[in-house]
Design a protein around this motif. Sequence first.
Motif, short mmCIF file in Angstrom:
data_model
loop_
_atom_site.label_atom_id
_atom_site.label_comp_id
_atom_site.label_asym_id
_atom_site.label_seq_id
_atom_site.Cartn_x
_atom_site.Cartn_y
_atom_site.Cartn_z
N ASP A 116 -7.00 9.07 -3.58
CA ASP A 116 -5.92 7.93 -4.22
C ASP A 116 -5.29 7.95 -2.39
O ASP A 116 -4.85 6.92 -1.84
CB ASP A 116 -4.78 8.44 -4.83
N ALA B 100 -3.70 4.09 -0.67
CA ALA B 100 -2.74 4.39 -0.15
C ALA B 100 -2.49 3.46 1.31
O ALA B 100 -1.83 3.50 1.65
CB ALA B 100 -1.49 5.71 -0.24
N LEU C 33 3.02 9.22 3.87
CA LEU C 33 1.62 9.49 2.95
C LEU C 33 2.01 10.69 3.25
O LEU C 33 1.53 11.71 3.32
CB LEU C 33 1.43 8.86 3.29
N TYR D 246 6.08 7.68 0.80
CA TYR D 246 5.05 8.20 -0.75
C TYR D 246 4.52 9.55 -0.57
O TYR D 246 4.34 9.84 -0.18
CB TYR D 246 3.69 7.48 -0.93
N CYS E 214 1.21 14.28 0.76
CA CYS E 214 0.66 14.56 -0.08
C CYS E 214 0.39 15.79 -0.25
O CYS E 214 1.46 17.30 0.84
CB CYS E 214 -0.63 14.40 0.82
N PRO F 47 -2.44 8.49 -10.66
CA PRO F 47 -3.24 8.81 -10.12
C PRO F 47 -4.38 9.40 -10.56
O PRO F 47 -4.52 9.83 -12.08
CB PRO F 47 -3.14 10.27 -9.16
N VAL G 147 1.92 8.14 -5.78
CA VAL G 147 0.86 7.18 -6.20
C VAL G 147 0.92 6.19 -6.81
O VAL G 147 0.48 5.02 -6.67
CB VAL G 147 -0.43 7.87 -6.35
N LEU H 16 2.45 11.76 -2.31
CA LEU H 16 1.37 11.38 -3.00
C LEU H 16 0.80 12.52 -3.83
O LEU H 16 0.69 13.45 -2.88
CB LEU H 16 0.11 10.69 -2.27
#
Length: 281
Positions: A163, A167, A124, A182, A126, A261, A253, A184
């Motif tokens: 979010d 996830a 993830l 991902y 971010c 998101p 997302v 995000l």
Amino acid sequence: MTVSQHDMKPILILGGTGKTGRRIAEQLAQRNLPVRIGSRGATPSFDWDDRSSWPGAVEGAGAVYICYYPDLAAPGAAEAVGAFAEFAVGMGVKRLVLLSGRGEPEAQRAEERVQQSGADWTILRCSWFMQNFSESFLLDAVLSGEVALPVGAVGEPFVDTDDIADAAVAALSDDRHIGQLYELTGPRMLTFADAVAEISAAAGRDIRFVEISVADFKAGLTDQQLPQELIDLLMMLFTEVLDGRNQHVVDGVSRALGRAPRDFTDYANNAAAAGIWAEAQ
């Protein structure tokens, strides 16, 4: 395939009392999935700097959410995360979900170490958390009415930690997310001045953003008597990572969760309604 609670070993949440970990732990508990908090205050405790604490925290766990303290951008983070990933796999952990950061070379080295660990992994990656304004070092500045930072018109697609938690829970409990990275972000770009203006409007208070020099920023951090490692990290984030390299929105997302998101305006309105930014009486 979604795994039922009857099939799952405990899920270890490193940083389980932090912004993302707390939310993940709450969601997993609501689903009656077995949760173990990994923190220095937990029993058994977990400390990144004390590897003798690792076995007690990891033993019997089937999956781990990895949130590195103080941040994956910090020097030495990749080595620590890599060593932990290898240790966890050796202890029988099958799944690793890593909280990572965008545009941070050290973080992406940590991602590679997790990917090479032999575990089923999900990354993830971010953008800057919206909740940094309400649950982190910027809260005091917002409450004071002035957010002073060494950043100008650089856009950031702030992401809601709810979010991220959604996830992470999906990745920890559903096989469809194995092997996925991902990225995000929120749905739109805002400068820090834009974000503060939205917070001001939501809170119904005069809160202003001021761009300051790097030297003044460092002096302010020093005056707050913050730990040196945190000062070094914040200096690196504001002088290197916030240079425009992350000025784009991506679809992580929606890929992970099948929905849009959360937007910064909704975050700001919800935080203001909860009284987080209320002026002291």
